[in-house]
Design a protein around this motif. Structure first.
Motif, PDB file in Angstrom:
ATOM      1  N   LYS A   1       0.835  -1.184   0.000  1.00 58.64           N
ATOM      2  CA  LYS A   1       0.000   0.000   0.000  1.00 58.64           C
ATOM      3  C   LYS A   1       0.874   1.239   0.000  1.00 58.64           C
ATOM      4  CE  LYS A   1      -3.799  -1.977   2.670  1.00 58.64           C
ATOM      5  NZ  LYS A   1      -4.605  -1.822   3.889  1.00 58.64           N
TER       6      LYS A   1
ATOM      7  N   LYS B   1     -13.413  -3.059   5.094  1.00 63.61           N
ATOM      8  CA  LYS B   1     -13.992  -2.547   3.848  1.00 63.61           C
ATOM      9  C   LYS B   1     -14.771  -1.262   4.091  1.00 63.61           C
ATOM     10  CE  LYS B   1     -14.106  -7.018   1.654  1.00 63.61           C
ATOM     11  NZ  LYS B   1     -14.843  -8.156   1.231  1.00 63.61           N
TER      12      LYS B   1
ATOM     13  N   THR C   1      -7.967   3.928   4.610  1.00 63.59           N
ATOM     14  CA  THR C   1      -8.751   3.263   3.576  1.00 63.59           C
ATOM     15  C   THR C   1      -8.193   1.864   3.377  1.00 63.59           C
ATOM     16  OG1 THR C   1      -7.365   3.950   1.717  1.00 63.59           O
ATOM     17  CG2 THR C   1      -9.110   5.476   2.368  1.00 63.59           C
ATOM     18  N   SER C   2      -8.931   1.030   2.686  1.00 58.46           N
ATOM     19  CA  SER C   2      -8.450  -0.336   2.454  1.00 58.46           C
ATOM     20  C   SER C   2      -7.344  -0.360   1.402  1.00 58.46           C
ATOM     21  CB  SER C   2      -9.609  -1.242   2.032  1.00 58.46           C
ATOM     22  OG  SER C   2     -10.228  -0.731   0.877  1.00 58.46           O
ATOM     23  N   ASN C   3      -7.217   0.716   0.613  1.00 54.60           N
ATOM     24  CA  ASN C   3      -6.225   0.743  -0.466  1.00 54.60           C
ATOM     25  C   ASN C   3      -4.916   1.429  -0.092  1.00 54.60           C
ATOM     26  OD1 ASN C   3      -8.143  -0.465  -2.104  1.00 54.60           O
ATOM     27  ND2 ASN C   3      -8.940   1.504  -2.774  1.00 54.60           N
ATOM     28  N   ASN C   4      -4.953   2.348   0.857  1.00 53.86           N
ATOM     29  CA  ASN C   4      -3.771   3.129   1.183  1.00 53.86           C
ATOM     30  C   ASN C   4      -3.437   3.067   2.663  1.00 53.86           C
ATOM     31  OD1 ASN C   4      -3.675   3.880  -1.457  1.00 53.86           O
ATOM     32  ND2 ASN C   4      -4.257   6.003  -1.120  1.00 53.86           N
TER      33      ASN C   4
END
Length: 167
Positions: free
Chosen positions: A34, A71, A103-106
Motif C-alpha cells: 500500500k 472494507k 482506507t483499504s487501499n492506502n
C-alpha cells in the motif's frame, strides 16, 4: 565420472530428491504494498508566552477509520496532544504518524502540525535572539534596555565579555 559424483551436490532421500525448493515469482500472487497518502499539514498558532513557558496544546482531528471488516469506514474524532517545548522556533514540525484517513487501499497519512507565531501587538520574535548587540558592545560591555513580555523595560548591564549563548 561416477554416477554418485554427478548427483553428490543434491540432497538425497529415500528413492529421490527431497527438500528441493523450486520457487518462482508470479506478479499476480505477490502482495501489493500500500502507498501512504500524502501528509496532512496544519498550522499550530502559539503565543510567545506559551513558547516561553512550554505548554501542551490539544488538537481535535476528525478522520475516517476502517471498520473491523476492513472494507467499510466510519468517522472518528481524536484528540492529539502537541507538547510545545520552551524556546521552539517558528516552523518547528510535530508529526503524528499514520493518524490521517484510513482506507483499504492506502496507508494512513501522517498528520503534521507546524508551529506558527500568534500575531501580537506587544512583542514579536526576532529569530532565536533575545537581544542583539554589536561586537564592540560584546567585548567592552554595555547596558541594554529589554522590553519584557509584561511591558516593563529593564536595563541589563554587561560588564564582562559577552559570549554566544549567555543568559
Amino acid at each position: 565420472m561416477d554416477i554418485d559424483d554427478l548427483f553428490s551436490g543434491f540432497p538425497m532421500g529415500m528413492g529421490g530428491f527431497t527438500n528441493m525448493n523450486f520457487s518462482h515469482s508470479c506478479p499476480a500472487h505477490e502482495p501489493t504494498q500500500k502507498k501512504q497518502d500524502p501528509s496532512v499539514t496544519h498550522d499550530l498558532r502559539v503565543s510567545l508566552e506559551e513558547i516561553d513557558s512550554s505548554c501542551n496544546m490539544k488538537m481535535k482531528i476528525s478522520h475516517m477509520w476502517l471498520n473491523p471488516d476492513r472494507k467499510s469506514i466510519h468517522n472518528e474524532d481524536k484528540i492529539l496532544t502537541v507538547e510545545v517545548k520552551q524556546g521552539w522556533k517558528e516552523g518547528t514540525k510535530v508529526t503524528f504518524p499514520k493518524e490521517g484517513d484510513q482506507t483499504s487501499n492506502n496507508t494512513s497519512a501522517d498528520i503534521i502540525f507546524v508551529l506558527r507565531d500568534k500575531p501580537q501587538n506587544i512583542s514579536k520574535r526576532d529569530d532565536s535572539d533575545v537581544i542583539r548587540i554589536s561586537l564592540w558592545e560584546a567585548l567592552c560591555g554595555c547596558t541594554v534596555n529589554v522590553l519584557t513580555m509584561d511591558i516593563r523595560t529593564i536595563p541589563v548591564v554587561f560588564k564582562d565579555v559577552v559570549r554566544l549563548g549567555m543568559q
